[in-house]
Scaffold this motif. Structure first.
Motif, mmCIF file in Angstrom:
data_model
loop_
_atom_site.group_PDB
_atom_site.id
_atom_site.type_symbol
_atom_site.label_atom_id
_atom_site.label_comp_id
_atom_site.label_asym_id
_atom_site.label_seq_id
_atom_site.Cartn_x
_atom_site.Cartn_y
_atom_site.Cartn_z
ATOM 1 N N ASN A 170 7.059 -9.273 4.206
ATOM 2 C CA ASN A 170 7.323 -8.567 5.439
ATOM 3 C C ASN A 170 7.641 -6.780 5.014
ATOM 4 O O ASN A 170 8.031 -6.118 6.073
ATOM 5 N N SER A 171 7.591 -6.715 3.824
ATOM 6 C CA SER A 171 7.819 -5.433 3.226
ATOM 7 C C SER A 171 6.670 -4.388 3.701
ATOM 8 O O SER A 171 5.306 -4.822 3.717
ATOM 9 N N ALA A 172 6.860 -3.183 3.994
ATOM 10 C CA ALA A 172 5.867 -2.330 4.170
ATOM 11 C C ALA A 172 5.570 -1.349 3.184
ATOM 12 O O ALA A 172 6.800 -0.835 2.426
ATOM 13 N N VAL A 173 4.443 -1.134 2.342
ATOM 14 C CA VAL A 173 4.044 -0.508 1.454
ATOM 15 C C VAL A 173 3.016 0.798 1.488
ATOM 16 O O VAL A 173 2.374 0.472 2.594
ATOM 17 N N ARG A 174 2.857 1.666 0.983
ATOM 18 C CA ARG A 174 1.929 2.887 1.039
ATOM 19 C C ARG A 174 1.590 3.361 -0.595
ATOM 20 O O ARG A 174 2.541 3.477 -1.260
ATOM 21 N N LEU A 175 0.584 3.926 -0.437
ATOM 22 C CA LEU A 175 0.148 4.479 -1.840
ATOM 23 C C LEU A 175 0.236 5.898 -1.756
ATOM 24 O O LEU A 175 -0.066 6.661 -0.858
ATOM 25 N N HIS A 176 0.815 6.491 -2.750
ATOM 26 C CA HIS A 176 0.544 7.804 -3.252
ATOM 27 C C HIS A 176 -0.252 8.369 -4.289
ATOM 28 O O HIS A 176 -0.503 7.472 -5.291
ATOM 29 N N ALA A 177 -1.195 9.403 -4.401
ATOM 30 C CA ALA A 177 -2.040 9.336 -5.237
ATOM 31 C C ALA A 177 -2.281 11.112 -5.609
ATOM 32 O O ALA A 177 -1.800 11.897 -4.760
ATOM 33 N N GLN A 225 -0.677 -13.249 4.878
ATOM 34 C CA GLN A 225 -1.540 -12.530 3.687
ATOM 35 C C GLN A 225 -1.348 -13.006 2.151
ATOM 36 O O GLN A 225 -2.189 -13.296 1.633
ATOM 37 N N ILE A 226 0.000 -13.202 1.974
ATOM 38 C CA ILE A 226 0.393 -13.761 0.630
ATOM 39 C C ILE A 226 -0.375 -15.292 0.534
ATOM 40 O O ILE A 226 -0.813 -15.729 -0.397
ATOM 41 N N ASN A 227 -0.165 -16.088 1.700
ATOM 42 C CA ASN A 227 -0.881 -17.339 1.344
ATOM 43 C C ASN A 227 -2.293 -17.371 1.386
ATOM 44 O O ASN A 227 -3.103 -18.084 0.521
ATOM 45 N N GLN A 228 -2.892 -16.283 2.079
ATOM 46 C CA GLN A 228 -4.456 -16.131 1.938
ATOM 47 C C GLN A 228 -4.749 -15.854 0.505
ATOM 48 O O GLN A 228 -5.795 -16.157 -0.018
ATOM 49 N N PHE A 229 -3.930 -14.817 -0.036
ATOM 50 C CA PHE A 229 -4.190 -14.610 -1.482
ATOM 51 C C PHE A 229 -4.259 -15.661 -2.399
ATOM 52 O O PHE A 229 -4.735 -15.864 -3.376
ATOM 53 N N ALA A 230 -3.062 -16.524 -2.140
ATOM 54 C CA ALA A 230 -2.772 -17.612 -2.967
ATOM 55 C C ALA A 230 -4.072 -18.444 -3.136
ATOM 56 O O ALA A 230 -4.526 -19.009 -3.923
ATOM 57 N N ALA A 231 -4.643 -18.701 -1.807
ATOM 58 C CA ALA A 231 -5.560 -19.455 -1.765
ATOM 59 C C ALA A 231 -6.823 -19.124 -2.526
ATOM 60 O O ALA A 231 -7.562 -19.844 -3.306
ATOM 61 N N ALA A 232 -7.220 -17.749 -2.217
ATOM 62 C CA ALA A 232 -8.246 -17.230 -3.020
ATOM 63 C C ALA A 232 -8.096 -17.076 -4.445
ATOM 64 O O ALA A 232 -9.123 -17.107 -5.350
ATOM 65 N N THR A 282 10.174 -15.046 -0.032
ATOM 66 C CA THR A 282 9.048 -14.989 -1.037
ATOM 67 C C THR A 282 8.532 -13.514 -1.337
ATOM 68 O O THR A 282 8.787 -12.590 -0.693
ATOM 69 N N ILE A 283 7.664 -13.378 -2.359
ATOM 70 C CA ILE A 283 7.293 -12.100 -2.905
ATOM 71 C C ILE A 283 5.732 -12.153 -3.008
ATOM 72 O O ILE A 283 5.118 -13.263 -3.050
ATOM 73 N N ALA A 284 5.159 -10.942 -2.804
ATOM 74 C CA ALA A 284 3.759 -10.743 -2.804
ATOM 75 C C ALA A 284 3.208 -10.924 -4.261
ATOM 76 O O ALA A 284 4.269 -10.548 -5.113
#
Length: 156
Positions: A106-113, A32-39, A62-64
């Motif tokens: 490979n970290s898991a993230v979640r959103l709080h709102a 996903q990080i590599n695809q974002f880098a390409a985009a 690596t970091i996102a």
């Protein structure tokens, strides 16, 4: 994880000042990080070169991209709230966004709102939502800020 369903401007206004919940966790992979880098044409080694990052990065991985984590907002938001009876939704503003902590691969993230406010602009709901992106197992959030969506409801 239960998704809050809102069907009207009045229902949305009723949640002003309330915590709306949290999304499920999403794991950010190197692919996903590599695809974002390409985009985005952002190939900085800290994101894409795992071998170099293991040696030279203070994170030892690596970091996102920060903007990758922000780009996940709509995906994660839809896991918290479903807004029905819409003509359209518009991403309007991000204010006071602060990146607090790098998200390693490979970290898991979640959103709080939390819904801060709803302004009725002649039938269009201008919503200000306080957001925080949690990294599983890390005390500091990846980012905090306030996002604004415009919701154009169907005539009822």
């Amino acid at each position: 994880m239960s998704i809050l369903t809102i069907g009207s401007l009045a229902e949305l206004e009723a949640h002003t000042g309330q915590e709306l919940g949290a999304s499920g966790y999403h794991t950010i992979t190197q692919e996903q990080i590599n695809q974002f880098a390409a985009a985005t044409l952002d190939f900085q080694w800290i994101h894409t070169d795992a071998e170099r990052a293991a040696v030279e990065s203070p994170f030892k991985a690596t970091i996102a991209h920060g903007y990758l984590t922000v780009a996940l907002l709509p995906y994660l938001w839809q896991q918290i709230v479903t807004i029905e009876n819409l003509k359209m939704q518009v991403n309007y503003e991000i204010e006071s966004l602060r990146f607090n902590q790098a998200v390693t691969v490979n970290s898991a993230v979640r959103l709080h709102a939390k819904l801060l406010s709803v302004a009725n602009l002649r039938g269009i709901a201008k919503t200000r939502i306080e957001v925080s992106l949690e990294i599983e197992g890390v005390k500091k959030p990846a980012y905090t800020g306030v996002i604004t969506f415009l919701y154009h409801f169907q005539e009822q």
